[in-house]
Motif scaffolding. Structure first.
Motif, PDB file in Angstrom:
ATOM      1  N   LEU A   2       4.439  14.667   6.530  1.00 10.91           N
ATOM      2  CA  LEU A   2       4.527  14.934   5.094  1.00 10.91           C
ATOM      3  C   LEU A   2       3.804  13.869   4.285  1.00 10.91           C
ATOM      4  CD1 LEU A   2       5.694  16.715   2.861  1.00 10.91           C
ATOM      5  CD2 LEU A   2       7.816  15.378   2.987  1.00 10.91           C
ATOM      6  N   ALA A   3       3.767  12.636   4.782  1.00  8.11           N
ATOM      7  CA  ALA A   3       3.105  11.543   4.068  1.00  8.11           C
ATOM      8  C   ALA A   3       1.626  11.819   3.872  1.00  8.11           C
ATOM      9  CB  ALA A   3       3.295  10.234   4.823  1.00  8.11           C
ATOM     10  N   PHE A   4       1.003  12.532   4.798  1.00  2.81           N
ATOM     11  CA  PHE A   4      -0.436  12.823   4.677  1.00  2.81           C
ATOM     12  C   PHE A   4      -0.707  13.956   3.703  1.00  2.81           C
ATOM     13  CE2 PHE A   4      -0.020  10.657   8.746  1.00  2.81           C
ATOM     14  CZ  PHE A   4      -1.048   9.736   8.672  1.00  2.81           C
ATOM     15  N   VAL A   5       0.347  14.687   3.335  1.00  5.01           N
ATOM     16  CA  VAL A   5       0.231  15.705   2.290  1.00  5.01           C
ATOM     17  C   VAL A   5       0.507  15.087   0.929  1.00  5.01           C
ATOM     18  CG1 VAL A   5       1.116  17.909   1.418  1.00  5.01           C
ATOM     19  CG2 VAL A   5       0.925  17.512   3.899  1.00  5.01           C
ATOM     20  N   SER A   6       1.598  14.303   0.871  1.00  2.00           N
ATOM     21  CA  SER A   6       1.970  13.628  -0.377  1.00  2.00           C
ATOM     22  C   SER A   6       2.818  12.398  -0.053  1.00  2.00           C
ATOM     23  CB  SER A   6       2.771  14.576  -1.287  1.00  2.00           C
ATOM     24  OG  SER A   6       3.327  13.862  -2.378  1.00  2.00           O
ATOM     25  N   PRO A   7       2.245  11.205  -0.175  1.00  2.00           N
ATOM     26  CA  PRO A   7       3.040   9.997   0.083  1.00  2.00           C
ATOM     27  C   PRO A   7       4.284   9.914  -0.796  1.00  2.00           C
ATOM     28  CG  PRO A   7       0.712   9.452  -0.057  1.00  2.00           C
ATOM     29  CD  PRO A   7       0.847  10.876  -0.498  1.00  2.00           C
ATOM     30  N   THR A   8       4.150  10.282  -2.061  1.00  2.00           N
ATOM     31  CA  THR A   8       5.297  10.252  -2.967  1.00  2.00           C
ATOM     32  C   THR A   8       6.329  11.286  -2.551  1.00  2.00           C
ATOM     33  OG1 THR A   8       3.898   9.517  -4.802  1.00  2.00           O
ATOM     34  CG2 THR A   8       6.042  10.473  -5.362  1.00  2.00           C
TER      35      THR A   8
ATOM     36  N   TYR B 252       0.841  -1.205   0.000  1.00  2.00           N
ATOM     37  CA  TYR B 252       0.000   0.000   0.000  1.00  2.00           C
ATOM     38  C   TYR B 252       0.873   1.251   0.000  1.00  2.00           C
ATOM     39  CZ  TYR B 252      -3.337  -3.533   1.541  1.00  2.00           C
ATOM     40  OH  TYR B 252      -4.100  -4.672   1.640  1.00  2.00           O
ATOM     41  N   GLY B 253       1.876   1.249  -0.874  1.00  2.00           N
ATOM     42  CA  GLY B 253       2.832   2.348  -0.911  1.00  2.00           C
ATOM     43  C   GLY B 253       2.265   3.680  -1.322  1.00  2.00           C
ATOM     44  N   ASP B 254       1.068   3.679  -1.928  1.00  2.00           N
ATOM     45  CA  ASP B 254       0.448   4.939  -2.316  1.00  2.00           C
ATOM     46  C   ASP B 254      -0.481   5.497  -1.242  1.00  2.00           C
ATOM     47  OD1 ASP B 254      -1.314   2.835  -2.557  1.00  2.00           O
ATOM     48  OD2 ASP B 254      -2.327   3.637  -4.348  1.00  2.00           O
ATOM     49  N   GLN B 255      -0.608   4.788  -0.131  1.00  2.00           N
ATOM     50  CA  GLN B 255      -1.470   5.233   0.957  1.00  2.00           C
ATOM     51  C   GLN B 255      -0.655   6.021   1.984  1.00  2.00           C
ATOM     52  OE1 GLN B 255      -4.871   4.753   1.004  1.00  2.00           O
ATOM     53  NE2 GLN B 255      -4.450   3.960  -1.062  1.00  2.00           N
ATOM     54  N   PRO B 256      -1.131   7.192   2.397  1.00  2.00           N
ATOM     55  CA  PRO B 256      -0.357   8.005   3.351  1.00  2.00           C
ATOM     56  C   PRO B 256      -0.096   7.297   4.670  1.00  2.00           C
ATOM     57  CG  PRO B 256      -2.591   8.889   3.038  1.00  2.00           C
ATOM     58  CD  PRO B 256      -2.377   7.868   1.985  1.00  2.00           C
ATOM     59  N   GLU B 257      -1.063   6.499   5.126  1.00  2.00           N
ATOM     60  CA  GLU B 257      -0.876   5.798   6.395  1.00  2.00           C
ATOM     61  C   GLU B 257       0.317   4.837   6.335  1.00  2.00           C
ATOM     62  OE1 GLU B 257      -5.124   7.043   6.046  1.00  2.00           O
ATOM     63  OE2 GLU B 257      -3.697   5.966   4.761  1.00  2.00           O
ATOM     64  N   SER B 258       0.474   4.147   5.215  1.00  2.00           N
ATOM     65  CA  SER B 258       1.577   3.193   5.078  1.00  2.00           C
ATOM     66  C   SER B 258       2.927   3.895   5.115  1.00  2.00           C
ATOM     67  CB  SER B 258       1.444   2.411   3.767  1.00  2.00           C
ATOM     68  OG  SER B 258       0.274   1.627   3.764  1.00  2.00           O
TER      69      SER B 258
ATOM     70  N   SER C  80       7.789   5.424   8.049  1.00  2.00           N
ATOM     71  CA  SER C  80       8.686   6.509   8.471  1.00  2.00           C
ATOM     72  C   SER C  80       8.808   6.550   9.987  1.00  2.00           C
ATOM     73  CB  SER C  80       8.175   7.853   7.943  1.00  2.00           C
ATOM     74  OG  SER C  80       8.130   7.876   6.532  1.00  2.00           O
ATOM     75  N   ALA C  81       7.679   6.386  10.674  1.00  5.58           N
ATOM     76  CA  ALA C  81       7.697   6.405  12.137  1.00  5.58           C
ATOM     77  C   ALA C  81       8.484   5.224  12.694  1.00  5.58           C
ATOM     78  CB  ALA C  81       6.270   6.389  12.674  1.00  5.58           C
ATOM     79  N   ALA C  82       8.345   4.057  12.062  1.00  2.00           N
ATOM     80  CA  ALA C  82       9.070   2.867  12.531  1.00  2.00           C
ATOM     81  C   ALA C  82      10.579   3.058  12.408  1.00  2.00           C
ATOM     82  CB  ALA C  82       8.624   1.635  11.737  1.00  2.00           C
ATOM     83  N   VAL C  83      11.020   3.606  11.279  1.00  2.00           N
ATOM     84  CA  VAL C  83      12.456   3.842  11.100  1.00  2.00           C
ATOM     85  C   VAL C  83      12.950   4.909  12.076  1.00  2.00           C
ATOM     86  CG1 VAL C  83      14.248   4.621   9.499  1.00  2.00           C
ATOM     87  CG2 VAL C  83      12.408   3.139   8.677  1.00  2.00           C
ATOM     88  N   ALA C  84      12.174   5.994  12.227  1.00  2.00           N
ATOM     89  CA  ALA C  84      12.571   7.053  13.147  1.00  2.00           C
ATOM     90  C   ALA C  84      12.708   6.526  14.575  1.00  2.00           C
ATOM     91  CB  ALA C  84      11.562   8.194  13.103  1.00  2.00           C
ATOM     92  N   ALA C  85      11.761   5.692  15.009  1.00  2.00           N
ATOM     93  CA  ALA C  85      11.809   5.135  16.362  1.00  2.00           C
ATOM     94  C   ALA C  85      12.994   4.203  16.530  1.00  2.00           C
ATOM     95  CB  ALA C  85      10.505   4.399  16.667  1.00  2.00           C
TER      96      ALA C  85
END
Length: 216
Positions: free
Chosen positions: A178-184, A114-120, A125-130
Motif C-alpha cells: 500500500l505504501a507504493f500506492v500512497s505513503p500517507t 523520508y516519511g513521504d517516500q514509499p520506500e521508507s 511497515s515490513a520491519a514491524v511486521a517481521a
C-alpha cells in the motif's frame, strides 16, 4: 519433540536468562530511538522555530516506534509468563525477535527523515511486521510446548494472543504494498489496529484475570 511420554529438550536453559537479555535489548532500542532528536546550538529566534519544525517528524516517529516496541516488550513478558525453561527453538526465535527489535532505530530514522517516500514507509511497515511475526511464532511454539512452562497456557488466552499478534502482522504487511500506492494512505491504514487492539486487549485482560482467580 516428544520421545514416548517424555519431551526431549534441546539446548534447554532457564527462561530467566532469556528474559534478562530481552529487557536489556528492549531498553537499548528505546534509548537509541531518541538519539537523533536534538536541535543545533546557537540558534536565533527564527532559526529555533525552523529547527523545531524540522525535528518534529523525528519526535512523531520516535513516539510511534516507542509505542510499537513497548507493546512488543509487554507482549514478550506475557508470552513468557508461564514459561520456566526454554529449548533451542525458543532460544533461536527469541534471539531473532531481539535482533529485529534492535534494528528498529534504522527504519524509524528513515520514516522520520523520508516519511513521504514509499520506500521508507514500506521498510518501516515490513520491519514491524517481521518483528511481531517472531513474537507470534514464539507464542505458537510455547503454546504447543506445555512442558516448558510451570503451567500450560490456557487455550482461550493463547488464541486471543495469536489473534492480537496476527492482526498486527497482517495490518503492517498489507501496508508494505500500500505504501507504493500512497505513503500517507499506508500510515493511516495503521490506525485500523486501534479498535482491534482495544478488543483483544480487553479480552486478554479478562482472560488473564480469570486464570489468576482459578490459580488461587
Amino acid at each position: 519433540m516428544v520421545n514416548g511420554h517424555q519431551p526431549v529438550r534441546d539446548d534447554e536453559g532457564s527462561a530467566g536468562r532469556l528474559l534478562a537479555l530481552s529487557d536489556g535489548v528492549f531498553a537499548i532500542a528505546m534509548t537509541l530511538l531518541a538519539l537523533d532528536i536534538k536541535l543545533p546550538d546557537g540558534l536565533d529566534s527564527a532559526g529555533f522555530t525552523r529547527a523545531l519544525g524540522d525535528v518534529m517528524p523525528k519526535v512523531w516517529a520516535y513516539l510511534l516506534s516507542l509505542l510499537v516496541i513497548a507493546a512488543c516488550w509487554r507482549g514478550h513478558f506475557q508470552i513468557f509468563r508461564y514459561v520456566r525453561e526454554v529449548d533451542g527453538t525458543v532460544i533461536r526465535l527469541g534471539l531473532l525477535s531481539l535482533g529485529l527489535v534492535a534494528l528498529m532505530p534504522f527504519p524509524t530514522t528513515m520514516l522520520a527523515e523520508y516519511g513521504d517516500q514509499p520506500e521508507s514507509v514500506a521498510v518501516y511497515s515490513a520491519a514491524v511486521a517481521a518483528m511481531v511475526a517472531t513474537e507470534l511464532a514464539l507464542t505458537a511454539v510455547l503454546w504447543k510446548r506445555p512442558w516448558l512452562g510451570s503451567a500450560p497456557v490456557p487455550d482461550p488466552l493463547a488464541r486471543n494472543d495469536v489473534v492480537d499478534l496476527g492482526s498486527t502482522v497482517l495490518v503492517f504487511a498489507v501496508a508494505v504494498p500500500l505504501a507504493f500506492v500512497s505513503p500517507t494512505g499506508a500510515k493511516f491504514w495503521w490506525l485500523v489496529l486501534i479498535p482491534v487492539k482495544a478488543v483483544t486487549g480487553r479480552r486478554g485482560k479478562r482472560l488473564r484475570e480469570a486464570d489468576e482467580r482459578r490459580a488461587v
